[in-house]
Design a protein around this motif. Structure first.
Motif, PDB file in Angstrom:
ATOM      1  N   LEU A 166       0.842  -1.191   0.000  1.00 57.23           N
ATOM      2  CA  LEU A 166       0.000   0.000   0.000  1.00 57.23           C
ATOM      3  C   LEU A 166       0.881   1.246   0.000  1.00 57.23           C
ATOM      4  O   LEU A 166       0.592   2.233  -0.695  1.00 57.23           O
ATOM      5  N   GLY A 167       1.974   1.175   0.762  1.00 54.66           N
ATOM      6  CA  GLY A 167       2.937   2.282   0.762  1.00 54.66           C
ATOM      7  C   GLY A 167       3.587   2.435  -0.595  1.00 54.66           C
ATOM      8  O   GLY A 167       3.751   3.556  -1.104  1.00 54.66           O
ATOM      9  N   PHE A 168       3.957   1.295  -1.209  1.00 50.58           N
ATOM     10  CA  PHE A 168       4.554   1.349  -2.539  1.00 50.58           C
ATOM     11  C   PHE A 168       3.551   1.784  -3.600  1.00 50.58           C
ATOM     12  O   PHE A 168       3.926   2.295  -4.652  1.00 50.58           O
ATOM     13  N   MET A 169       2.261   1.564  -3.326  1.00 56.65           N
ATOM     14  CA  MET A 169       1.230   1.956  -4.280  1.00 56.65           C
ATOM     15  C   MET A 169       1.148   3.478  -4.389  1.00 56.65           C
ATOM     16  O   MET A 169       1.113   4.049  -5.479  1.00 56.65           O
ATOM     17  N   PHE A 170       1.121   4.148  -3.223  1.00 57.19           N
ATOM     18  CA  PHE A 170       1.026   5.599  -3.220  1.00 57.19           C
ATOM     19  C   PHE A 170       2.392   6.278  -3.282  1.00 57.19           C
ATOM     20  O   PHE A 170       2.524   7.358  -3.847  1.00 57.19           O
ATOM     21  N   GLY A 171       3.416   5.630  -2.683  1.00 56.75           N
ATOM     22  CA  GLY A 171       4.739   6.236  -2.609  1.00 56.75           C
ATOM     23  C   GLY A 171       5.326   6.621  -3.958  1.00 56.75           C
ATOM     24  O   GLY A 171       5.677   7.790  -4.173  1.00 56.75           O
ATOM     25  N   PRO A 172       5.446   5.657  -4.910  1.00 60.87           N
ATOM     26  CA  PRO A 172       6.006   6.016  -6.214  1.00 60.87           C
ATOM     27  C   PRO A 172       5.193   7.063  -6.962  1.00 60.87           C
ATOM     28  O   PRO A 172       5.753   7.905  -7.669  1.00 60.87           O
ATOM     29  N   LEU A 173       3.870   7.001  -6.794  1.00 59.42           N
ATOM     30  CA  LEU A 173       3.007   7.969  -7.463  1.00 59.42           C
ATOM     31  C   LEU A 173       3.248   9.373  -6.902  1.00 59.42           C
ATOM     32  O   LEU A 173       3.438  10.337  -7.649  1.00 59.42           O
ATOM     33  N   ILE A 174       3.267   9.470  -5.560  1.00 63.34           N
ATOM     34  CA  ILE A 174       3.543  10.756  -4.922  1.00 63.34           C
ATOM     35  C   ILE A 174       4.971  11.208  -5.239  1.00 63.34           C
ATOM     36  O   ILE A 174       5.221  12.386  -5.523  1.00 63.34           O
ATOM     37  N   GLY A 175       5.906  10.230  -5.214  1.00 64.56           N
ATOM     38  CA  GLY A 175       7.290  10.552  -5.548  1.00 64.56           C
ATOM     39  C   GLY A 175       7.418  11.089  -6.958  1.00 64.56           C
ATOM     40  O   GLY A 175       8.157  12.050  -7.200  1.00 64.56           O
ATOM     41  N   GLY A 176       6.716  10.479  -7.901  1.00 62.21           N
ATOM     42  CA  GLY A 176       6.747  10.947  -9.282  1.00 62.21           C
ATOM     43  C   GLY A 176       6.210  12.362  -9.416  1.00 62.21           C
ATOM     44  O   GLY A 176       6.752  13.184 -10.171  1.00 62.21           O
ATOM     45  N   ILE A 177       5.143  12.662  -8.675  1.00 64.37           N
ATOM     46  CA  ILE A 177       4.569  14.022  -8.696  1.00 64.37           C
ATOM     47  C   ILE A 177       5.564  15.027  -8.120  1.00 64.37           C
ATOM     48  O   ILE A 177       5.758  16.129  -8.667  1.00 64.37           O
ATOM     49  N   ILE A 178       6.214  14.656  -7.006  1.00 64.81           N
ATOM     50  CA  ILE A 178       7.194  15.550  -6.366  1.00 64.81           C
ATOM     51  C   ILE A 178       8.366  15.835  -7.304  1.00 64.81           C
ATOM     52  O   ILE A 178       8.808  16.984  -7.455  1.00 64.81           O
ATOM     53  N   VAL A 230      -1.899  -1.918  -5.801  1.00 62.43           N
ATOM     54  CA  VAL A 230      -3.369  -2.016  -5.761  1.00 62.43           C
ATOM     55  C   VAL A 230      -3.814  -3.482  -5.796  1.00 62.43           C
ATOM     56  O   VAL A 230      -4.662  -3.907  -5.003  1.00 62.43           O
ATOM     57  N   LEU A 231      -3.240  -4.257  -6.710  1.00 60.36           N
ATOM     58  CA  LEU A 231      -3.617  -5.669  -6.844  1.00 60.36           C
ATOM     59  C   LEU A 231      -3.298  -6.445  -5.577  1.00 60.36           C
ATOM     60  O   LEU A 231      -4.097  -7.278  -5.122  1.00 60.36           O
ATOM     61  N   PHE A 283       1.117 -10.510 -14.050  1.00 58.20           N
ATOM     62  CA  PHE A 283       1.743 -11.802 -13.781  1.00 58.20           C
ATOM     63  C   PHE A 283       2.782 -11.701 -12.667  1.00 58.20           C
ATOM     64  O   PHE A 283       2.886 -12.592 -11.821  1.00 58.20           O
ATOM     65  N   MET A 284       3.558 -10.615 -12.674  1.00 56.89           N
ATOM     66  CA  MET A 284       4.551 -10.410 -11.626  1.00 56.89           C
ATOM     67  C   MET A 284       3.874 -10.295 -10.261  1.00 56.89           C
ATOM     68  O   MET A 284       4.328 -10.880  -9.271  1.00 56.89           O
ATOM     69  N   THR A 285       2.771  -9.566 -10.207  1.00 59.44           N
ATOM     70  CA  THR A 285       2.049  -9.372  -8.947  1.00 59.44           C
ATOM     71  C   THR A 285       1.460 -10.678  -8.436  1.00 59.44           C
ATOM     72  O   THR A 285       1.505 -10.962  -7.235  1.00 59.44           O
ATOM     73  N   ILE A 286       0.912 -11.490  -9.344  1.00 61.62           N
ATOM     74  CA  ILE A 286       0.402 -12.809  -8.951  1.00 61.62           C
ATOM     75  C   ILE A 286       1.530 -13.630  -8.333  1.00 61.62           C
ATOM     76  O   ILE A 286       1.363 -14.279  -7.293  1.00 61.62           O
TER      77      ILE A 286
END
Length: 420
Positions: free
Chosen positions: A153-165, A265-266, A318-321
């Motif tokens: 969950l942290g990695f889900m929002f972290g990279p997205l927020i990091g990309g915005i920053i 998310v998955l 597939f990687m997430t599975i």
């Protein structure tokens, strides 16, 4: 559909103790702040202007620090307790994250990354040991999955927020936010979770000798090799794959973050439910691990379809599975095999296999890409994944045979003792 999945996830969450819930929230905040890690290769390439070879060497120091940190954590968790180790790790890594931005030369950055990962990776083995204290025996696999869900969950929002920053502000803000969130997570942890020790200790596997038990446990050693291969496949998501997004598809930091967010998310939606189902149906966990590695191997085959965004999405699915099938049950296997007196050592050895994987994954990946290109790297990872699948599938039968041998010894011991 999404509402039902979210409701099932929250129902799984409510069954845990307050300490496990706080551990999950603390881990989420900590991982949310680890925005630098997915963009570290990109940062070194764009801001520090390091070569591929230099980036590979920095990542070797990243993995070496992780290896040292987990080894120290295993030793200290058995001697002074997991609680103090976790406090030091979170606080120390927060400070070093902030200082890392001021190191701009190759050698100073290597040193900074080594110190950072040595301190930060002391957290994980200690946290895994803590679950024996704060989670009941039947809930431990689910608790591990809950912590992993928090990480993702942290990695889900972290990279997205990091990309915005990165896009709208600067990398500097990324380091500050990383450091401050580590410090925030330790304040939360220290306030709500108090140090507690197990009232008793048991030797779970009495058939193993306590001296050098890790090296005499052959199934555990095979499992370490399987874990090593799993880690090599996994860590390329944050190193070579992030560069692939930029150089081949010309994705922005936000777009690259969205692919990692899809992974998060998955996992958030499905992992706890998968773990609960496997536990309730008593499905062989090692079998799940083997199919998980197979799924990770197949995922890299889709990258051979060049210039296709759809192939990238299918690859990530597939990687997430594979991640959902391997990581929670690999942890569970180690905890069940560990001698209670040496659990820190078992968990440290297990975690160190990921550290070695990080070293090998990045260095070999960068070397293959530099000499032969991305396509050769994806083929190599696919072949390695199939080797991991065969080893993991073989381990299912090795452990099954071991159980039968132990049962036979118990029966023989009973009849011999009765005949006397």
């Amino acid at each position: 559909m999404i509402t039902k999945l979210l409701k099932n996830y929250l129902n799984n969450f409510t069954q845990f103790s307050v300490e496990v819930k706080v551990l999950a929230i603390t881990t989420f905040i900590n991982r949310l702040g680890a925005m630098v890690v997915p963009f570290l290769s990109k940062y070194m390439l764009e801001q520090l202007h390091f070569s591929y070879n230099q980036i590979g060497w920095v990542m070797v120091f990243f993995g070496t620090g992780s290896f040292i940190g987990t080894w120290i954590s295993g030793k200290l968790s058995d001697k002074i307790g997991f609680y103090k180790v976790m406090i030091f790790s979170l606080l120390g890594s927060g400070v070093v994250f902030i200082l890392l931005q001021f190191l701009t030369t190759f050698y100073s950055f290597c040193f900074g990354v080594l110190i950072l990962t040595t301190i930060s990776d002391m957290y994980r083995p200690a946290m895994l040991v803590s679950l024996d204290t704060y989670a009941g025996k039947k809930e431990r696999t689910k608790a591990l999955s809950l912590i992993r869900s928090s990480v993702n969950l942290g990695f889900m929002f972290g990279p997205l927020i990091g990309g915005i920053i990165i896009t709208f502000l600067d990398y500097t803000f990324l380091f500050y936010i990383d450091g401050l969130t580590c410090i925030l997570s330790i304040l939360l942890f220290a306030f709500f979770v108090k140090e507690k020790k197990l009232p008793y200790k048991l030797n779970t596997f009495k058939h193993l000798k306590e001296e050098n038990s890790i090296f005499q446990d052959k199934p555990f050693l095979i499992h370490l090799v399987v874990t090593l291969i799993t880690g090599i496949l996994f860590f390329q998501m944050f190193t070579t794959l992030s560069l692939y997004y930029k150089e081949v598809f010309n994705f922005s930091s936000i777009e690259s973050g969205l692919f990692l967010a899809l992974n998060g998310v998955l996992i958030l939606l499905f992992e706890l439910s998968i773990v609960s189902y496997v536990e309730s149906k008593n499905i062989n966990k090692l079998l799940m691990v083997s199919f998980g590695i197979l799924s990770m191997a197949i995922s890299y085959l889709f990258l051979l379809i060049e210039h296709s965004v759809l192939a990238l999405i299918v690859m990530m699915i597939f990687m997430t599975i594979g991640i959902m099938f391997t990581f929670p049950f690999a942890n569970s296997f180690v905890k069940k095999r560990s001698l209670k007196k040496q659990e820190g050592k078992f968990m440290a050895a297990f975690t160190m296999s990921y550290s070695v994987a990080h070293i090998l994954s990045t260095k070999t990946g960068m070397a293959i890409i530099a000499d032969y290109g991305y396509r050769a790297n994806w083929i190599f990872l696919t072949c390695l994944g199939f080797v991991g699948f065969l080893l993991a599938y073989r381990l299912v039968f090795v452990v099954s045979k071991e159980k039968e041998t132990i049962k036979k010894k118990i029966v023989d011991a009973i009849f011999v003792s009765n005949s006397k």
